[in-house]
Design an enzyme around this catalytic site. Structure first.
Site, PDB file in Angstrom:
ATOM      1  N   VAL A   8     -32.469 -39.028  14.530  1.00 27.26           N
ATOM      2  CA  VAL A   8     -32.080 -40.427  14.363  1.00 27.26           C
ATOM      3  C   VAL A   8     -30.580 -40.449  14.119  1.00 27.26           C
ATOM      4  CG1 VAL A   8     -34.301 -41.347  13.570  1.00 27.26           C
ATOM      5  CG2 VAL A   8     -32.712 -40.378  11.906  1.00 27.26           C
ATOM      6  N   SER A   9     -29.980 -41.619  14.300  1.00 31.73           N
ATOM      7  CA  SER A   9     -28.516 -41.713  14.247  1.00 31.73           C
ATOM      8  C   SER A   9     -27.941 -41.802  12.839  1.00 31.73           C
ATOM      9  CB  SER A   9     -28.042 -42.912  15.063  1.00 31.73           C
ATOM     10  OG  SER A   9     -28.385 -42.723  16.410  1.00 31.73           O
TER      11      SER A   9
END
Length: 190
Positions: A8-9
């Protein structure tokens, strides 16, 4: 060995959905990372690539978890294949280098991407040739020497010449003019 890669970012985002789907699909070990996909240096992905051995498989829930750009994706798949490993996306069924059809589809997509890069290169070369035929040069403008920078600064400080005319006189853009002013101002302060 079947490795899962979940990413995930941001730190606030949750990996649970990806981890669950990777476990259900047979991932024996899951590498997790919370870092933007636009960064070329992703420590956990690099660690995973270092661990790969012939016959290993990397599972991803979808391609956006592995790569944000086509070029990056092709480079990663090439690294994985050099190690004798394969990659499989759960969402994009066409990306499954464990099957002949998946390899064909990936090769086809890679060919389209290379074709696109070649077309861009060809158009760029044609554009530069057309510009040269009209007497223009391509590439960056030569850097300003210190004397020109000082002259720009002095004329700017006198406030007798407009910014537009200064830019035209020295064949520079407004951002370049303001960078020069800022540089010289800092030098005068120190």
């Amino acid at each position: 060995m079947v490795f899962g890669y979940a990413r995930v970012s941001t730190q606030e985002q949750n990996l649970d959905r990806q981890i669950d789907s990777l476990k259900i699909s047979g991932a024996e070990e899951i590498i997790q990372e919370k870092i933007t996909g636009t960064k070329a240096d992703r420590p956990e992905l690099n660690r995973l690539l270092d661990k790969l051995r012939k016959g290993d498989i990397i599972l991803v829930s979808d391609l956006t978890r592995l790569s944000r750009s086509t070029k990056d994706l092709f480079n990663l798949v090439e690294q994985i294949e050099k190690k004798g490993a394969n990659i499989k996306s759960l969402k994009e069924s066409w990306l499954d280098t464990t099957t002949p059809q998946g390899k064909l589809m990936f090769t086809f997509m890679a060919g389209i991407s290379q074709f696109e890069r070649d077309l861009i290169s060809q158009r760029t070369k044609e554009g530069l040739a057309a510009a040269r035929a009209r007497g223009r040069k391509g590439g960056r403008k030569p850097k300003l020497d210190d004397n020109k920078k000082k002259a720009i600064y002095e004329l700017y400080q006198q406030k007798k010449t407009t910014v537009k005319n200064l830019c035209a006189m020295f064949n520079i853009s407004k951002p370049t003019l303001y960078k020069v002013i800022e540089q010289i101002s800092k030098m005068k302060v120190s």
